[in-house]
Design a protein around this motif. Sequence first.
Motif, PDB file in Angstrom:
ATOM      1  N   GLY A 131       0.655  -1.403  -0.359  1.00 32.71           N
ATOM      2  CA  GLY A 131       0.220   0.156  -0.048  1.00 32.71           C
ATOM      3  C   GLY A 131       0.942   1.016  -0.281  1.00 32.71           C
ATOM      4  O   GLY A 131       0.367   2.385   0.002  1.00 32.71           O
ATOM      5  N   MET A 132       2.118   1.602   0.229  1.00 37.26           N
ATOM      6  CA  MET A 132       3.095   2.607  -0.217  1.00 37.26           C
ATOM      7  C   MET A 132       2.883   3.221  -1.146  1.00 37.26           C
ATOM      8  O   MET A 132       3.081   2.351  -2.368  1.00 37.26           O
ATOM      9  CB  MET A 132       4.534   2.337  -0.140  1.00 37.26           C
ATOM     10  N   GLN A 133       3.179   4.092  -1.854  1.00 39.90           N
ATOM     11  CA  GLN A 133       2.911   4.772  -2.768  1.00 39.90           C
ATOM     12  C   GLN A 133       3.582   6.425  -2.229  1.00 39.90           C
ATOM     13  O   GLN A 133       3.626   6.966  -1.406  1.00 39.90           O
ATOM     14  CB  GLN A 133       2.074   5.048  -3.453  1.00 39.90           C
ATOM     15  N   ALA A 134       4.486   7.116  -3.479  1.00 38.49           N
ATOM     16  CA  ALA A 134       5.589   7.968  -3.200  1.00 38.49           C
ATOM     17  C   ALA A 134       3.814   9.356  -3.005  1.00 38.49           C
ATOM     18  O   ALA A 134       3.056   9.492  -3.573  1.00 38.49           O
ATOM     19  CB  ALA A 134       6.083   8.524  -4.089  1.00 38.49           C
ATOM     20  N   ARG A 135       4.097  10.288  -1.838  1.00 38.47           N
ATOM     21  CA  ARG A 135       3.688  10.867  -1.919  1.00 38.47           C
ATOM     22  C   ARG A 135       4.865  12.638  -2.024  1.00 38.47           C
ATOM     23  O   ARG A 135       5.785  12.266  -1.756  1.00 38.47           O
ATOM     24  CB  ARG A 135       2.113  11.884  -1.319  1.00 38.47           C
ATOM     25  N   GLN A 136       4.424  13.961  -2.311  1.00 37.34           N
ATOM     26  CA  GLN A 136       5.219  15.350  -1.566  1.00 37.34           C
ATOM     27  C   GLN A 136       4.798  15.459  -0.731  1.00 37.34           C
ATOM     28  O   GLN A 136       3.737  15.657  -0.199  1.00 37.34           O
ATOM     29  CB  GLN A 136       4.716  16.158  -3.335  1.00 37.34           C
ATOM     30  N   VAL A 137       6.044  16.308  -0.269  1.00 37.42           N
ATOM     31  CA  VAL A 137       5.705  16.957   1.585  1.00 37.42           C
ATOM     32  C   VAL A 137       4.765  18.330   1.265  1.00 37.42           C
ATOM     33  O   VAL A 137       4.744  18.512  -0.018  1.00 37.42           O
ATOM     34  CB  VAL A 137       7.008  17.404   1.770  1.00 37.42           C
ATOM     35  N   THR A 138       3.948  18.290   2.097  1.00 36.06           N
ATOM     36  CA  THR A 138       3.316  19.998   2.331  1.00 36.06           C
ATOM     37  C   THR A 138       3.046  20.479   2.761  1.00 36.06           C
ATOM     38  O   THR A 138       3.590  20.056   4.374  1.00 36.06           O
ATOM     39  CB  THR A 138       1.343  18.882   1.854  1.00 36.06           C
ATOM     40  N   ARG A 164       4.965  22.814  15.749  1.00 36.17           N
ATOM     41  CA  ARG A 164       6.145  22.720  14.221  1.00 36.17           C
ATOM     42  C   ARG A 164       6.676  21.334  14.600  1.00 36.17           C
ATOM     43  O   ARG A 164       7.338  21.722  15.656  1.00 36.17           O
ATOM     44  CB  ARG A 164       6.167  23.462  14.099  1.00 36.17           C
ATOM     45  N   ALA A 165       6.849  20.534  13.342  1.00 34.46           N
ATOM     46  CA  ALA A 165       7.984  19.771  13.389  1.00 34.46           C
ATOM     47  C   ALA A 165       8.863  19.537  13.727  1.00 34.46           C
ATOM     48  O   ALA A 165       9.174  20.860  12.943  1.00 34.46           O
ATOM     49  CB  ALA A 165       7.438  18.669  12.492  1.00 34.46           C
ATOM     50  N   SER A 166       9.962  18.799  14.528  1.00 35.14           N
ATOM     51  CA  SER A 166      11.055  19.204  14.534  1.00 35.14           C
ATOM     52  C   SER A 166      12.090  18.807  12.898  1.00 35.14           C
ATOM     53  O   SER A 166      11.274  17.399  13.214  1.00 35.14           O
ATOM     54  CB  SER A 166      12.026  18.949  15.839  1.00 35.14           C
ATOM     55  N   ILE A 167      12.317  19.005  12.613  1.00 30.22           N
ATOM     56  CA  ILE A 167      13.245  18.385  11.094  1.00 30.22           C
ATOM     57  C   ILE A 167      14.372  17.618  11.618  1.00 30.22           C
ATOM     58  O   ILE A 167      15.602  18.507  12.731  1.00 30.22           O
ATOM     59  CB  ILE A 167      13.485  19.441  10.157  1.00 30.22           C
ATOM     60  N   SER A 216      20.121  18.255   1.604  1.00 27.51           N
ATOM     61  CA  SER A 216      19.203  18.597   0.863  1.00 27.51           C
ATOM     62  C   SER A 216      18.059  18.968   0.582  1.00 27.51           C
ATOM     63  O   SER A 216      17.102  19.637   0.378  1.00 27.51           O
ATOM     64  CB  SER A 216      19.562  17.461  -1.307  1.00 27.51           C
ATOM     65  N   ASN A 217      17.766  18.202   1.104  1.00 25.78           N
ATOM     66  CA  ASN A 217      16.200  17.395   1.520  1.00 25.78           C
ATOM     67  C   ASN A 217      15.652  18.625   3.113  1.00 25.78           C
ATOM     68  O   ASN A 217      15.042  18.796   2.933  1.00 25.78           O
ATOM     69  CB  ASN A 217      15.687  15.643   2.274  1.00 25.78           C
ATOM     70  N   VAL A 218      16.843  18.763   3.403  1.00 32.21           N
ATOM     71  CA  VAL A 218      16.624  19.537   4.729  1.00 32.21           C
ATOM     72  C   VAL A 218      16.281  20.923   4.473  1.00 32.21           C
ATOM     73  O   VAL A 218      15.100  22.245   4.593  1.00 32.21           O
ATOM     74  CB  VAL A 218      17.344  19.779   5.573  1.00 32.21           C
ATOM     75  N   LYS A 219      17.364  21.777   3.513  1.00 32.55           N
ATOM     76  CA  LYS A 219      16.869  23.097   2.483  1.00 32.55           C
ATOM     77  C   LYS A 219      15.969  22.913   2.168  1.00 32.55           C
ATOM     78  O   LYS A 219      15.011  24.240   1.573  1.00 32.55           O
ATOM     79  CB  LYS A 219      18.270  22.555   1.813  1.00 32.55           C
ATOM     80  N   ASN A 220      15.480  21.866   1.394  1.00 36.25           N
ATOM     81  CA  ASN A 220      14.288  21.917   0.331  1.00 36.25           C
ATOM     82  C   ASN A 220      13.010  21.678   1.369  1.00 36.25           C
ATOM     83  O   ASN A 220      11.725  22.594   0.740  1.00 36.25           O
ATOM     84  CB  ASN A 220      14.386  20.539  -0.773  1.00 36.25           C
ATOM     85  N   LEU A 221      12.748  21.203   2.652  1.00 36.53           N
ATOM     86  CA  LEU A 221      11.623  21.240   3.057  1.00 36.53           C
ATOM     87  C   LEU A 221      11.492  22.474   3.605  1.00 36.53           C
ATOM     88  O   LEU A 221      10.286  22.812   3.781  1.00 36.53           O
ATOM     89  CB  LEU A 221      11.876  20.390   4.656  1.00 36.53           C
ATOM     90  N   ALA A 222      12.458  23.745   3.672  1.00 40.70           N
ATOM     91  CA  ALA A 222      12.131  25.141   3.555  1.00 40.70           C
ATOM     92  C   ALA A 222      11.399  25.608   2.843  1.00 40.70           C
ATOM     93  O   ALA A 222      10.154  26.130   3.757  1.00 40.70           O
ATOM     94  CB  ALA A 222      13.834  25.524   3.877  1.00 40.70           C
ATOM     95  N   ALA A 223      10.899  25.114   2.142  1.00 41.74           N
ATOM     96  CA  ALA A 223       9.946  25.475   1.277  1.00 41.74           C
ATOM     97  C   ALA A 223       9.049  25.276   1.545  1.00 41.74           C
ATOM     98  O   ALA A 223       7.468  25.531   1.155  1.00 41.74           O
ATOM     99  CB  ALA A 223      10.505  25.577  -0.754  1.00 41.74           C
ATOM    100  N   PRO A 273       4.703  30.542  10.699  1.00 41.52           N
ATOM    101  CA  PRO A 273       4.912  30.003  12.159  1.00 41.52           C
ATOM    102  C   PRO A 273       3.526  30.755  12.642  1.00 41.52           C
ATOM    103  O   PRO A 273       3.346  31.628  12.213  1.00 41.52           O
ATOM    104  CB  PRO A 273       5.871  30.260  12.567  1.00 41.52           C
ATOM    105  N   LYS A 274       2.247  30.421  13.336  1.00 44.98           N
ATOM    106  CA  LYS A 274       1.457  30.793  14.043  1.00 44.98           C
ATOM    107  C   LYS A 274       1.842  31.248  15.823  1.00 44.98           C
ATOM    108  O   LYS A 274       2.368  29.848  15.826  1.00 44.98           O
ATOM    109  CB  LYS A 274      -0.064  29.660  13.389  1.00 44.98           C
ATOM    110  N   ASP A 275       1.515  31.908  16.367  1.00 45.68           N
ATOM    111  CA  ASP A 275       1.461  31.704  17.818  1.00 45.68           C
ATOM    112  C   ASP A 275       0.535  30.388  18.180  1.00 45.68           C
ATOM    113  O   ASP A 275       0.001  29.866  18.302  1.00 45.68           O
ATOM    114  CB  ASP A 275       0.869  33.122  17.782  1.00 45.68           C
ATOM    115  N   GLY A 276       2.038  29.994  18.991  1.00 41.38           N
ATOM    116  CA  GLY A 276       1.246  28.954  20.021  1.00 41.38           C
ATOM    117  C   GLY A 276       1.371  27.659  18.791  1.00 41.38           C
ATOM    118  O   GLY A 276       0.904  26.882  19.927  1.00 41.38           O
ATOM    119  N   GLU A 277       1.594  27.309  17.742  1.00 40.77           N
ATOM    120  CA  GLU A 277       1.062  26.372  16.917  1.00 40.77           C
ATOM    121  C   GLU A 277       2.984  25.698  16.864  1.00 40.77           C
ATOM    122  O   GLU A 277       3.793  26.148  17.186  1.00 40.77           O
ATOM    123  CB  GLU A 277       1.042  27.027  15.355  1.00 40.77           C
TER     124      GLU A 277
END
Length: 147
Positions: free
Chosen positions: A52-59, A93-96, A75-82, A87-91
């Motif tokens: 059942g695994m299939q590729a998807r793109q980060v959102t 967020r995932a750590s990379i 390279s992935n770390v840098k691309n994740l920034a896009a 950031p929203k107040d108090g939200e």
Amino acid sequence: MAEAVFRHQVKQAGLVQKIAIDSAGTGDWHIGHPPHQGTRDILDKNLIDYKGMQARQVTSDDFVQFTYIIAMDESNVKNLAAFAPPPKDGEKRASIHKLLDFAPARTNKDVPDPYYTGNFQEVYEMVEESCARLLDFIIEKEHPTTD
């Protein structure tokens, strides 16, 4: 490969109901496709399910939905920034992190892409070791209880 290996390790630890696992690429080349045949071969050899695994793109939602985002290389770390939403107040967020940061004895901290190198066995060994240590890290930090 890392998703399947980590899922397998989480299942063995009895934490399937406590740890959500998903993988996504920063590129859109393989959206909807199953893992590469070389990956499927090495997972089959090690009796690791990838059904059942299939590729998807980060959102941008991934940064809010997940606690950790694990990248394979710098390279992935840098691309994740896009993909990261502002950031929203108090939200929360995932750590990379990079996967090989969880394998301190390894001097190279980038997982080579076996799609290009063809070295699926070497990558499997890196992924298996790092995923086990990542799971230990999550258990220590988050204290999930077994199913």
